[in-house]
Design a protein around this motif. Sequence first.
Motif, PDB file in Angstrom:
ATOM      1  N   VAL A   1       0.640  -1.306   0.110  1.00  0.00           N
ATOM      2  CA  VAL A   1       0.243  -0.110   0.080  1.00  0.00           C
ATOM      3  C   VAL A   1       1.001   1.310   0.095  1.00  0.00           C
ATOM      4  N   VAL A   2       1.952   1.345   0.874  1.00  0.00           N
ATOM      5  CA  VAL A   2       2.757   2.489   0.843  1.00  0.00           C
ATOM      6  C   VAL A   2       3.379   2.664  -0.221  1.00  0.00           C
TER       7      VAL A   2
ATOM      8  N   LYS B   1     -14.487   9.094  -5.348  1.00  0.00           N
ATOM      9  CA  LYS B   1     -15.170  10.226  -4.638  1.00  0.00           C
ATOM     10  C   LYS B   1     -16.583  10.504  -4.695  1.00  0.00           C
ATOM     11  N   ARG B   2     -16.850   9.608  -5.874  1.00  0.00           N
ATOM     12  CA  ARG B   2     -18.391   9.376  -6.208  1.00  0.00           C
ATOM     13  C   ARG B   2     -19.524   8.515  -5.532  1.00  0.00           C
ATOM     14  N   GLY B   3     -20.472   8.689  -5.405  1.00  0.00           N
ATOM     15  CA  GLY B   3     -21.415   7.538  -4.754  1.00  0.00           C
ATOM     16  C   GLY B   3     -20.994   6.945  -3.543  1.00  0.00           C
ATOM     17  N   ARG B   4     -20.662   5.854  -3.468  1.00  0.00           N
ATOM     18  CA  ARG B   4     -20.260   5.307  -1.967  1.00  0.00           C
ATOM     19  C   ARG B   4     -18.916   5.188  -1.863  1.00  0.00           C
ATOM     20  N   GLY B   5     -18.107   5.641  -2.784  1.00  0.00           N
ATOM     21  CA  GLY B   5     -16.803   5.500  -2.720  1.00  0.00           C
ATOM     22  C   GLY B   5     -16.090   6.629  -1.388  1.00  0.00           C
ATOM     23  N   PRO B   6     -16.639   7.499  -1.105  1.00  0.00           N
ATOM     24  CA  PRO B   6     -16.238   8.289   0.182  1.00  0.00           C
ATOM     25  C   PRO B   6     -16.747   7.436   1.370  1.00  0.00           C
ATOM     26  N   ILE B   7     -17.725   6.646   1.432  1.00  0.00           N
ATOM     27  CA  ILE B   7     -17.788   5.752   2.699  1.00  0.00           C
ATOM     28  C   ILE B   7     -17.070   4.734   2.856  1.00  0.00           C
ATOM     29  N   VAL B   8     -16.789   4.004   1.553  1.00  0.00           N
ATOM     30  CA  VAL B   8     -15.817   3.051   1.662  1.00  0.00           C
ATOM     31  C   VAL B   8     -14.439   3.570   2.178  1.00  0.00           C
ATOM     32  N   VAL B   9     -14.060   4.498   1.603  1.00  0.00           N
ATOM     33  CA  VAL B   9     -12.509   5.212   2.044  1.00  0.00           C
ATOM     34  C   VAL B   9     -12.575   5.499   3.519  1.00  0.00           C
ATOM     35  N   LYS B  10     -13.623   5.996   3.946  1.00  0.00           N
ATOM     36  CA  LYS B  10     -13.633   6.440   5.428  1.00  0.00           C
ATOM     37  C   LYS B  10     -13.560   5.010   6.388  1.00  0.00           C
ATOM     38  N   THR B  11     -14.369   4.129   5.759  1.00  0.00           N
ATOM     39  CA  THR B  11     -14.368   2.921   6.653  1.00  0.00           C
ATOM     40  C   THR B  11     -13.068   2.024   6.682  1.00  0.00           C
ATOM     41  N   VAL B  12     -12.352   2.254   5.630  1.00  0.00           N
ATOM     42  CA  VAL B  12     -11.118   1.607   5.498  1.00  0.00           C
ATOM     43  C   VAL B  12      -9.956   2.514   6.308  1.00  0.00           C
ATOM     44  N   ALA B  13     -10.152   3.741   6.129  1.00  0.00           N
ATOM     45  CA  ALA B  13      -9.197   4.661   7.142  1.00  0.00           C
ATOM     46  C   ALA B  13      -9.709   4.518   8.522  1.00  0.00           C
TER      47      ALA B  13
ATOM     48  N   ALA C   1       0.982   5.174   5.498  1.00  0.00           N
ATOM     49  CA  ALA C   1       0.025   4.808   4.491  1.00  0.00           C
ATOM     50  C   ALA C   1      -1.205   6.095   4.697  1.00  0.00           C
ATOM     51  N   LEU C   2      -1.490   6.203   5.844  1.00  0.00           N
ATOM     52  CA  LEU C   2      -2.304   7.263   6.264  1.00  0.00           C
ATOM     53  C   LEU C   2      -2.119   8.759   5.932  1.00  0.00           C
ATOM     54  N   PHE C   3      -0.842   8.937   6.005  1.00  0.00           N
ATOM     55  CA  PHE C   3      -0.330  10.049   5.544  1.00  0.00           C
ATOM     56  C   PHE C   3      -0.078  10.492   4.096  1.00  0.00           C
ATOM     57  N   LEU C   4       0.142   9.304   3.372  1.00  0.00           N
ATOM     58  CA  LEU C   4       0.327   9.398   1.850  1.00  0.00           C
ATOM     59  C   LEU C   4      -0.986   9.456   1.206  1.00  0.00           C
ATOM     60  N   ALA C   5      -2.137   8.696   1.863  1.00  0.00           N
ATOM     61  CA  ALA C   5      -3.429   8.812   1.327  1.00  0.00           C
ATOM     62  C   ALA C   5      -3.937  10.310   1.478  1.00  0.00           C
ATOM     63  N   LEU C   6      -3.633  10.913   2.533  1.00  0.00           N
ATOM     64  CA  LEU C   6      -4.071  12.307   2.921  1.00  0.00           C
ATOM     65  C   LEU C   6      -3.306  13.344   1.765  1.00  0.00           C
ATOM     66  N   MET C   7      -2.029  12.841   1.584  1.00  0.00           N
ATOM     67  CA  MET C   7      -1.301  13.622   0.561  1.00  0.00           C
ATOM     68  C   MET C   7      -2.051  13.154  -0.943  1.00  0.00           C
ATOM     69  N   ILE C   8      -2.413  12.144  -1.241  1.00  0.00           N
ATOM     70  CA  ILE C   8      -2.841  12.050  -2.648  1.00  0.00           C
ATOM     71  C   ILE C   8      -4.321  12.744  -2.533  1.00  0.00           C
ATOM     72  N   ASP C   9      -4.957  12.591  -1.605  1.00  0.00           N
ATOM     73  CA  ASP C   9      -6.447  13.541  -1.580  1.00  0.00           C
ATOM     74  C   ASP C   9      -6.252  15.016  -1.747  1.00  0.00           C
ATOM     75  N   ARG C  10      -5.184  15.371  -1.113  1.00  0.00           N
ATOM     76  CA  ARG C  10      -4.771  16.823  -1.241  1.00  0.00           C
ATOM     77  C   ARG C  10      -4.427  17.205  -2.666  1.00  0.00           C
ATOM     78  N   LEU C  11      -3.371  16.296  -2.917  1.00  0.00           N
ATOM     79  CA  LEU C  11      -2.816  16.538  -4.064  1.00  0.00           C
ATOM     80  C   LEU C  11      -3.977  16.578  -5.472  1.00  0.00           C
ATOM     81  N   HIS C  12      -4.786  15.448  -5.504  1.00  0.00           N
ATOM     82  CA  HIS C  12      -6.067  15.520  -6.213  1.00  0.00           C
ATOM     83  C   HIS C  12      -6.824  16.470  -6.315  1.00  0.00           C
ATOM     84  N   HIS C  13      -7.202  16.848  -4.951  1.00  0.00           N
ATOM     85  CA  HIS C  13      -7.910  18.080  -4.851  1.00  0.00           C
ATOM     86  C   HIS C  13      -7.424  19.553  -5.529  1.00  0.00           C
ATOM     87  N   TYR C  14      -6.006  19.546  -5.418  1.00  0.00           N
ATOM     88  CA  TYR C  14      -5.465  20.740  -5.888  1.00  0.00           C
ATOM     89  C   TYR C  14      -5.355  20.598  -7.436  1.00  0.00           C
ATOM     90  N   ILE C  15      -4.998  19.625  -7.832  1.00  0.00           N
ATOM     91  CA  ILE C  15      -5.148  19.354  -9.571  1.00  0.00           C
ATOM     92  C   ILE C  15      -6.288  19.541 -10.035  1.00  0.00           C
TER      93      ILE C  15
END
Length: 221
Positions: A8-9, A37-49, A97-111
């Motif tokens: 994962v890392v 990030k659409r539909g049930r995706g955010p719920i699944v991501v939050k559950t995994v986190a 893994a959590l830190f990199l996931a947060l970085m991916i989320d922020r990077l995707h948001h900024y892009i």
Amino acid sequence: MIHLLFTVVFSEMAMIILMSFKTPLRKLIIMGLDRVKRGRGPIVVKTVAATVVFLLASSVYSMVKIQNRWIEDAASNPTDQILMAKHLLEATLMVSALFLALMIDRLHHYIRELRIRRKTMEAVKKQNQGFEDAKASGFDEIKAKEEEMATLREKLKQLESDIETKNKDVHAAEANAVALRKQSEGFLLEYDRLLEENQNLRNRLRALDQSLSRSGSKKNT
């Protein structure tokens, strides 16, 4: 567990590297993240986190227990050392893994924000270009209208000059007509006078003829 966390890392690190450069893979990754990030995706991501956070808390709790056991026993055995290293590695990988996931989320948001801003800027540039073109065409049209108005003014001045000349000619013709009328009236009066004199002369000649004819008849008698 450790192999999964390493996978994962490293996968998240590869995603961050690919998202940092403009390549076709970055477009695919962004499209995938958009779908996640659409539909049930955010719920699944939050559950995994949440699951990862729970496992992280469990590892930290296990490390605290081992640490307390070392303090109580004033010694450490190889098994506890191995467990301690295992839990520490797992905790480190989960935090990474959590830190990199947060970085991916922020990077995707900024892009995505950058893409939206770029599209907005392009739309604004096109709109400004349209306004500039419209302004330029408007200036050209105004200039053409001004030239047309100047031409019409010149024609109007020419027409006014022609009208003034025609008015002068009309006044002169009217004056000539008045003079001719007066002259014709004089000629008519003179003609009437001559007719009257002619009639008078004829009357006198007729009277003379009659007197002469009477005189001749008297002599013959």
